[in-house]
Each structure stands twice: as C-alpha cells, then as structure tokens.
Enzyme design. Structure first.
Site, PDB file in Angstrom:
ATOM      1  N   LYS A 158      11.184  52.081  73.815  1.00 43.68           N
ATOM      2  CA  LYS A 158      12.002  52.013  75.031  1.00 43.68           C
ATOM      3  C   LYS A 158      11.285  51.234  76.122  1.00 43.68           C
ATOM      4  O   LYS A 158      11.903  50.414  76.831  1.00 43.68           O
ATOM      5  CB  LYS A 158      12.349  53.426  75.486  1.00 43.68           C
ATOM      6  CG  LYS A 158      13.279  54.152  74.521  1.00 43.68           C
ATOM      7  CD  LYS A 158      13.311  55.659  74.726  1.00 43.68           C
ATOM      8  CE  LYS A 158      14.166  56.335  73.661  1.00 43.68           C
ATOM      9  NZ  LYS A 158      14.130  57.801  73.705  1.00 43.68           N
ATOM     10  N   GLN A 198      11.612  62.638  77.142  1.00 39.68           N
ATOM     11  CA  GLN A 198      11.672  62.549  75.689  1.00 39.68           C
ATOM     12  C   GLN A 198      11.645  63.942  75.063  1.00 39.68           C
ATOM     13  O   GLN A 198      10.777  64.757  75.357  1.00 39.68           O
ATOM     14  CB  GLN A 198      10.496  61.727  75.156  1.00 39.68           C
ATOM     15  CG  GLN A 198      10.502  61.523  73.647  1.00 39.68           C
ATOM     16  CD  GLN A 198      11.691  60.702  73.185  1.00 39.68           C
ATOM     17  OE1 GLN A 198      11.998  59.657  73.756  1.00 39.68           O
ATOM     18  NE2 GLN A 198      12.350  61.154  72.137  1.00 39.68           N
ATOM     19  N   ASP A 255      20.457  59.440  79.933  1.00 44.96           N
ATOM     20  CA  ASP A 255      20.759  59.980  78.603  1.00 44.96           C
ATOM     21  C   ASP A 255      22.165  60.570  78.560  1.00 44.96           C
ATOM     22  O   ASP A 255      22.770  60.687  77.491  1.00 44.96           O
ATOM     23  CB  ASP A 255      19.758  61.079  78.235  1.00 44.96           C
ATOM     24  CG  ASP A 255      18.634  60.574  77.344  1.00 44.96           C
ATOM     25  OD1 ASP A 255      18.820  59.543  76.667  1.00 44.96           O
ATOM     26  OD2 ASP A 255      17.559  61.204  77.321  1.00 44.96           O
TER      27      ASP A 255
END
Length: 297
Positions: A52, A96, A119
């Site tokens: 990412k 994460q 997200d």
C-alpha cells in the site's frame, strides 16, 4: 474461449486515471495523504502495508506509516488514531488488521474518523452503504465491481451468489450487488459455512463471487456454463515448490475455467484491485475534505 481477467491491467488503468485527479489536487495545493497503522508482526500484514505504501509512492500520495509494538497497551493504538484524525494532512487512515487479541477490533474501527475511514468499515460508513449512499465503498468489493465492469459483465437482472459473509468482502459485496445503481440490480444470494448443498446454489448463478477463505472450495461441477467467476480467496497450501507452498484461491481454477466464460486468477485477479481502490478512496477523501473537485474514474 474463457476470458481470464487481468486484475493487474485493470488496476493499472484505474491508477493511471487517478493520476489526473492527484495532479488537479496538487494544483490546488493539496497532496492526498494516507496513514497506515500496523500493530502486528504478522509477515502477511507487513507485506500488505508495504504494498500500500509503495502504491502511494508511485502515485504521489503522501504515505505515512506508524508501527506499534504488538504488546503495547490498546490506548497507544487509540491515541495514534486520534492524532491522525486531528491531522489535516492525513485524509485517509487504515489500521491494518488483525490487531492483537488484547485490542478490541470493533473499538478500533469506531475510533477512526468516518470521513477518513478509507476502508469503509466504520459503522457509520457501513450504514451509508446499506442505505445506498456510500461515502467510501469497501476496497475489495468495489474492486470486484470494477473488474466486472471491465469484462462487460452485466449485473442488472442477473442471479449472483456470494460465497462468504465476512464484514470485509461478503456482506458489503452483496449490498453493492443489490443496490439500485450501476453495478447492482442483481438478485443476490449469500452462502456460507452453514449453507446446505452449496453447489445447488452456485449452479444457478450467472455470477459467482467466492470469498469464503477455503482453498478451492468451488470447482467446475459447481459452476454453470457461461458464468462469471470472481475468486477473492488467497490461501497458502503445501506444494513441492522452492518455498514449500503455493497460493490458490477459493475456486479450483482449472476445472472452473472449463465452465466459466469469465474468471479471475489467483494471484493477479482481485488482489491488485484492492490496493487500487484504496488509492481511489484516499483521493476521494482528499477531494471531499478540501472541497477541491475531481472527476474520479
């Protein structure tokens, strides 16, 4: 001839199109910023975060990374998230997963500012998705929509089966498919570990999306002729290779390929799209938060 969708190629096109948006933001004095937070020593999580951050570097998005000791108190993670919420240069925040057992995952998700939740997992953003007014579509389901669009797969009026009911893929994917919107209007069934005779359900589907986390759960005998098959699974199984393992999906690729008109491979299918759509959401967040309009791809 079965069409194998090249997820890398579709993801590259989206990221190339995003570059114009990023340039427009830069002209207005805005650099999109994505903060990643890692509280784990899991090698897979470390790899995902590095991928990412690499995508940020390639696009000119400011990538900020915070690593926390997995044994640290939960408050340290919460304080980090709060500081990022308050930082005007950070437009998107990604914690994460998984987090350590002593940290409550639901609390982490609620601590992220919904406007920076790229997200799409904050309860407010989940609610907006279900209501048909998403702020940010979750990255993997949104990426699947883009793959279907790129392969000219019509969803309207089609029968779709989603195998898996996770909060990350299964549930939001089903919600997107039923929306009265482009990429939706499908008659959608969710299947899971308690489903009786899974094959009977999948054989009726025009579109099968496998996201259950079980290696090669769906094989060719469970696919109708001419179906579109999207494989979300990434499973490590023992194999006689240099590494001692290989990656396979939730779909038995070779047998399913003999039935499907369209199919995604593992790797190289859905995976690249998840990162591309994270970049998409970060650019969107920067645009919304700074009132600088851009035309997203």
């Amino acid at each position: 001839m079965t069409h194998v969708i090249d997820g890398n190629a579709v993801a590259n096109r989206i990221q190339n199109d995003l570059q114009e948006c990023i340039d427009d933001l830069e002209t207005a004095g805005v650099t999109p910023g994505l903060a990643t937070v890692l509280m784990s020593e899991d090698p897979a999580s470390e790899t995902y975060v590095s991928m990412k951050q690499r995508a940020c570097d390639e696009l000119g998005i400011q990538g900020l990374h915070h690593e926390l000791d997995p044994t640290a108190a939960a408050d340290e993670l919460f304080e980090t998230v709060t500081a990022l919420n308050d930082d005007p240069d950070v437009h998107g925040i990604l914690v994460q997963m998984p987090v350590p057992d002593h940290v409550d995952r639901a609390t982490v998700l609620r601590r992220v500012d919904p406007s920076k939740d790229v997200d799409g997992f904050h309860p407010e953003n989940v609610g907006r998705l279900v209501a048909g007014n998403p702020r940010y579509k979750p990255c993997t389901p949104h990426g699947i929509q883009k793959l279907l669009e790129a392969a000219d797969v019509e969803t309207e009026g089609k029968d779709a089966v989603v195998v898996g009911r996770s909060d990350i893929v299964g549930k939001p994917m089903a919600n997107l498919l039923i929306q009265k919107a482009p990429g939706g209007n499908a008659t959608t069934t969710i299947c899971h570990s308690r489903t009786t005779d899974l094959g009977e359900k999948t054989r009726r589907a025009d579109i099968v999306i496998a996201a259950a986390g079980y290696p090669e759960l769906v094989d060719g005998s469970m696919i109708r002729e001419g179906a579109a098959v999207i494989d979300v699974g990434v499973n490590r199984v023992d194999a006689e290779t240099e590494k001692g393992y290989e990656l396979v999906g939730d779909v038995a690729f070779e047998s399913a390929k003999r039935k499907a008109d369209i199919i995604t491979p593992v790797p190289g299918g859905v995976g690249p799209m998840t990162i591309a759509m994270l970049m998409y959401n970060t650019v969107k967040a920067a645009s919304v938060q700074t009132d600088v309009p851009v035309t997203l791809p």
